[in-house]
Design an enzyme around this catalytic site. Structure first.
Site, PDB file in Angstrom:
ATOM      1  N   ASP A  67      52.502 -34.722  44.841  1.00  0.00           N
ATOM      2  CA  ASP A  67      52.919 -34.258  46.210  1.00  0.00           C
ATOM      3  C   ASP A  67      53.752 -35.565  47.194  1.00  0.00           C
ATOM      4  O   ASP A  67      54.192 -35.019  48.237  1.00  0.00           O
ATOM      5  CB  ASP A  67      51.503 -34.018  47.199  1.00  0.00           C
ATOM      6  CG  ASP A  67      50.581 -35.018  47.073  1.00  0.00           C
ATOM      7  OD1 ASP A  67      50.777 -36.075  46.547  1.00  0.00           O
ATOM      8  OD2 ASP A  67      49.711 -34.776  47.678  1.00  0.00           O
ATOM      9  N   SER A  68      53.812 -36.400  46.273  1.00  0.00           N
ATOM     10  CA  SER A  68      54.901 -37.433  46.679  1.00  0.00           C
ATOM     11  C   SER A  68      56.400 -36.707  47.277  1.00  0.00           C
ATOM     12  O   SER A  68      57.217 -37.424  47.613  1.00  0.00           O
ATOM     13  CB  SER A  68      55.139 -38.559  46.146  1.00  0.00           C
ATOM     14  OG  SER A  68      55.346 -38.275  44.335  1.00  0.00           O
ATOM     15  N   LYS A 136      45.887 -31.748  39.853  1.00  0.00           N
ATOM     16  CA  LYS A 136      45.226 -32.906  40.186  1.00  0.00           C
ATOM     17  C   LYS A 136      44.768 -32.892  41.837  1.00  0.00           C
ATOM     18  O   LYS A 136      45.300 -32.154  42.422  1.00  0.00           O
ATOM     19  CB  LYS A 136      46.424 -34.060  40.139  1.00  0.00           C
ATOM     20  CG  LYS A 136      45.602 -35.446  40.645  1.00  0.00           C
ATOM     21  CD  LYS A 136      46.431 -36.763  40.337  1.00  0.00           C
ATOM     22  CE  LYS A 136      47.796 -36.820  41.224  1.00  0.00           C
ATOM     23  NZ  LYS A 136      47.176 -37.166  42.733  1.00  0.00           N
ATOM     24  N   GLU A 205      44.428 -45.488  42.153  1.00  0.00           N
ATOM     25  CA  GLU A 205      45.529 -46.192  43.093  1.00  0.00           C
ATOM     26  C   GLU A 205      45.397 -46.991  43.963  1.00  0.00           C
ATOM     27  O   GLU A 205      44.289 -47.020  44.701  1.00  0.00           O
ATOM     28  CB  GLU A 205      46.261 -44.891  43.743  1.00  0.00           C
ATOM     29  CG  GLU A 205      47.344 -45.448  44.531  1.00  0.00           C
ATOM     30  CD  GLU A 205      48.374 -44.325  45.035  1.00  0.00           C
ATOM     31  OE1 GLU A 205      49.200 -44.452  45.735  1.00  0.00           O
ATOM     32  OE2 GLU A 205      47.911 -42.818  44.940  1.00  0.00           O
TER      33      GLU A 205
END
Length: 289
Positions: A67-68, A136, A205
């Site tokens: 979704d970046s 994800k 992350e």
């Protein structure tokens, strides 16, 4: 109507496509970690287009349609505004452009948090539209029941703990996580909850390195680090960051090339030749016979 078809090499600008390889599977990714260790780390990069997928596919175990893309492709301020339709369109393109890697599609903010039933509705729609192998989602223990619900109904799930960009408004920014004892304990506990729920891999992350290592050692599934540790079971970066497409990137990014510079210099040459009428030349024009 499903969009899961391969590129027509007779008409596609992406021709030639690579020779088909046998695609990796989710169980093979999960089995990459045996006895708590991974002999060779998994390679994962983001991909948003068919051509990008073609260029990355042979070198990656996993392609993440992240979704970046909200920031990288659409210029949005965060991942929060990204929609299911955006993810489906780009996910289908990446599946069409790949033959080897497992394709995982991010579930965008608001598409899965309300209930496990809502998550199944969104995830099943994404897989039908894209042909991807897995989804994800972000969140730890709070999402464990949802992960188990999806997994039991045939939808493989990759988890995501630590810095979770969809929660930027709650977190107050993109700072590294795990600096306090309470937060460190929660990150490890979240990873264990997702592992026990059936996640086949977990992205870790923006976590201080000792906590990333502790989370990796605490779970039986592979961890994929980003701003975490080389001792994670794999690594992921946003491809455009790694290629040097942006001037500003997180400190954990290593820029392997200056593609933005290549593009700028090439466009400068093109503009100069157009203005001087050097382009198009005889090789690029059609003359009467």
């Amino acid at each position: 109507m499903s969009t899961t078809f391969q590129l027509d090499t007779a008409t596609s600008r992406a021709n030639p496509t690579p020779s088909p390889m046998k695609r990796l599977t989710v169980p093979k990714i999960r089995a990459h970690k045996t006895g708590g260790t991974t002999a060779e780390p998994l390679v994962m990069l983001t991909a948003y287009t068919a051509r990008q997928a073609q260029l990355l596919d042979a070198h990656c175990d996993i392609l993440l349609v992240g979704d970046s893309l909200g920031q990288v492709i659409y210029g949005l301020p965060s991942t929060v505004p990204v929609t299911l339709e955006m993810m489906a369109n780009h996910g289908a393109a990446v599946v069409r452009g790949s033959y080897h890697a497992v394709v995982v599609v991010d579930m965008p903010f608001g598409s899965y948090e309300a209930s496990k039933e809502k998550a199944f509705e969104s995830a099943s729609w994404l897989l039908k539209q894209t042909g991807a192998a897995a989804v994800k989602l972000e969140g730890g223990a709070a999402m464990a029941e949802t992960v188990a619900f999806l997994n039991q109904r045939g939808i493989p799930v990759m988890g995501h703990v630590g810095l979770t960009p969809q929660a930027v408004n709650v977190l107050g920014g993109y700072m590294a996580r795990g600096r306090s004892d309470a937060e460190a304990d929660k990150i490890v506990s979240d990873a264990k909850s997702l592992d026990e729920a059936g996640a086949f891999a977990i992205v870790v992350e923006g976590v201080v390195e000792p906590i990333a290592i502790a989370a990796t050692e605490a779970v039986s599934c592979p961890t994929i680090g980003i701003g975490a540790s080389a001792r994670c079971d794999g690594q992921v970066l946003v491809t455009d960051d790694m290629l040097g497409m942006f001037d500003r990137v997180p400190r954990f990014v290593k820029q392997y090339e200056d593609i933005a510079g290549v593009i700028e210099r090439t466009v400068e040459r093109y503009a100069s030749e157009v203005r001087s009428r050097a382009f198009p030349g005889p090789e690029q024009t059609y003359q009467p016979k």
